[in-house]
Design a protein around this motif. Structure first.
Motif, PDB file in Angstrom:
ATOM      1  N   PRO A 137       0.800  -1.320  -0.275  1.00 12.73           N
ATOM      2  CA  PRO A 137      -0.111  -0.112  -0.030  1.00 12.73           C
ATOM      3  C   PRO A 137       0.947   1.313  -0.077  1.00 12.73           C
ATOM      4  O   PRO A 137       1.871   1.340   0.570  1.00 12.73           O
ATOM      5  CB  PRO A 137      -0.860  -0.127   1.349  1.00 12.73           C
ATOM      6  N   GLY A 138       0.475   2.220  -0.789  1.00 14.05           N
ATOM      7  CA  GLY A 138       1.048   3.573  -0.823  1.00 14.05           C
ATOM      8  C   GLY A 138       2.545   3.849  -1.580  1.00 14.05           C
ATOM      9  O   GLY A 138       3.116   4.584  -1.261  1.00 14.05           O
ATOM     10  N   ALA A 139       2.633   2.472  -2.158  1.00 14.93           N
ATOM     11  CA  ALA A 139       4.026   2.430  -3.019  1.00 14.93           C
ATOM     12  C   ALA A 139       3.934   2.559  -4.360  1.00 14.93           C
ATOM     13  O   ALA A 139       3.391   1.886  -5.165  1.00 14.93           O
ATOM     14  CB  ALA A 139       4.803   1.234  -2.597  1.00 14.93           C
ATOM     15  N   ALA A 140       4.359   3.696  -4.836  1.00 11.76           N
ATOM     16  CA  ALA A 140       4.527   3.809  -6.793  1.00 11.76           C
ATOM     17  C   ALA A 140       5.770   3.178  -6.953  1.00 11.76           C
ATOM     18  O   ALA A 140       5.514   2.712  -8.570  1.00 11.76           O
ATOM     19  CB  ALA A 140       4.490   5.292  -7.067  1.00 11.76           C
ATOM     20  N   THR A 141       6.478   2.919  -6.486  1.00 11.48           N
ATOM     21  CA  THR A 141       7.843   2.073  -6.703  1.00 11.48           C
ATOM     22  C   THR A 141       8.346   1.200  -5.813  1.00 11.48           C
ATOM     23  O   THR A 141       7.904   1.343  -4.504  1.00 11.48           O
ATOM     24  CB  THR A 141       9.095   3.101  -7.026  1.00 11.48           C
ATOM     25  N   SER A 142       8.819   0.091  -6.507  1.00 11.57           N
ATOM     26  CA  SER A 142       9.348  -0.934  -5.459  1.00 11.57           C
ATOM     27  C   SER A 142      10.468  -1.508  -6.099  1.00 11.57           C
ATOM     28  O   SER A 142      10.465  -1.714  -7.442  1.00 11.57           O
ATOM     29  CB  SER A 142       8.335  -1.793  -4.815  1.00 11.57           C
ATOM     30  N   ALA A 143      11.263  -2.493  -5.493  1.00 14.41           N
ATOM     31  CA  ALA A 143      12.209  -3.399  -6.174  1.00 14.41           C
ATOM     32  C   ALA A 143      12.477  -4.540  -5.036  1.00 14.41           C
ATOM     33  O   ALA A 143      12.524  -4.382  -3.827  1.00 14.41           O
ATOM     34  CB  ALA A 143      13.410  -2.501  -6.219  1.00 14.41           C
ATOM     35  N   GLY A 144      13.055  -5.375  -5.672  1.00 15.62           N
ATOM     36  CA  GLY A 144      13.318  -6.732  -4.885  1.00 15.62           C
ATOM     37  C   GLY A 144      13.648  -8.109  -5.492  1.00 15.62           C
ATOM     38  O   GLY A 144      13.580  -7.770  -6.783  1.00 15.62           O
ATOM     39  N   THR A 145      13.742  -9.178  -4.966  1.00 18.08           N
ATOM     40  CA  THR A 145      14.072 -10.454  -5.337  1.00 18.08           C
ATOM     41  C   THR A 145      13.277 -11.397  -4.891  1.00 18.08           C
ATOM     42  O   THR A 145      13.257 -11.539  -3.696  1.00 18.08           O
ATOM     43  CB  THR A 145      15.558 -10.689  -5.523  1.00 18.08           C
ATOM     44  N   LEU A 146      12.366 -12.352  -5.846  1.00 16.92           N
ATOM     45  CA  LEU A 146      11.920 -13.400  -5.047  1.00 16.92           C
ATOM     46  C   LEU A 146      12.444 -14.618  -5.487  1.00 16.92           C
ATOM     47  O   LEU A 146      13.343 -14.679  -6.536  1.00 16.92           O
ATOM     48  CB  LEU A 146      10.430 -13.366  -5.700  1.00 16.92           C
ATOM     49  N   THR A 147      12.416 -15.649  -4.523  1.00 20.95           N
ATOM     50  CA  THR A 147      13.154 -17.158  -4.985  1.00 20.95           C
ATOM     51  C   THR A 147      11.553 -17.929  -5.267  1.00 20.95           C
ATOM     52  O   THR A 147      10.924 -18.037  -4.446  1.00 20.95           O
ATOM     53  CB  THR A 147      13.923 -17.610  -3.808  1.00 20.95           C
TER      54      THR A 147
END
Length: 183
Positions: free
Chosen positions: A136-146
């Motif tokens: 919620p409330g995030a227009a950008t994000s980054a990460g990695t999923l396994t």
């Protein structure tokens, strides 16, 4: 079970012996003291006589004798009626089973974004969220999923969707199929 070799100090070696359906079967060889080389020779002979070795289901095929490079690709999901868009840049590593991502949502205030998710549907058309990429409330994000084996299969089979959920459209403001092909 390795107890005999652990208790006696005698050398032991475990080797693949074949398959029972989809389950691998192994054999443990126990040798006389200082007979390590003979055990290795027996295991090698067993391996040569039994050509049932299978690569794990999650192991991708080699490309020119090497592991395949990660695949980078982009997915855009746009709403036809209100200009809302989510853009995701992905990097999929088949060897490690990881999916890296960078998400950007435009056309809606960040406060109105509920989530960006990966979802799939079952045989009856019921929708399931497989992973949340931003909250919620995030227009950008980054990460990695396994990814587990079933998720890898869904990704590689084009069964996953990128979906944006907003306050105005909590069941999907924009969605697009994810197909991991190189750009």
């Amino acid at each position: 079970n390795c107890q005999l070799s652990a208790s006696t100090g005698f050398p032991a070696l475990s080797a693949p012996a074949g398959w029972t359906g989809d389950l691998p079967v192994g054999i443990e060889l126990l040798g006389r003291p200082f007979d390590d080389a003979r055990l290795v020779a027996f295991a090698y002979a067993l391996e040569q006589a039994n050509s049932q070795r299978r690569a794990p289901a999650t192991a991708p095929p080699l490309v020119a004798g090497a592991a395949p490079a990660p695949v980078a690709f982009e997915v855009r999901a746009r709403s036809a009626d209100n200009g809302v868009e989510v853009r995701a840049r992905f990097s999929y590593d088949r060897v490690l089973g990881t999916l890296g991502y960078e998400i950007e949502v435009t056309g809606v205030p960040a406060d109105d974004v509920l989530a960006v998710v990966l979802r799939h549907s079952d045989e009856e058309g019921r929708r399931y969220v497989a992973a949340r990429l931003s909250g919620p409330g995030a227009a950008t994000s980054a990460g990695t999923l396994t990814l587990r084996g079933d998720m890898r299969g869904r990704l590689e089979g084009g069964e996953l969707m990128l979906e944006l959920m907003t306050r105005a459209q909590p069941f999907g403001a924009a969605s697009a199929r994810i197909v991991p092909t190189a750009r």
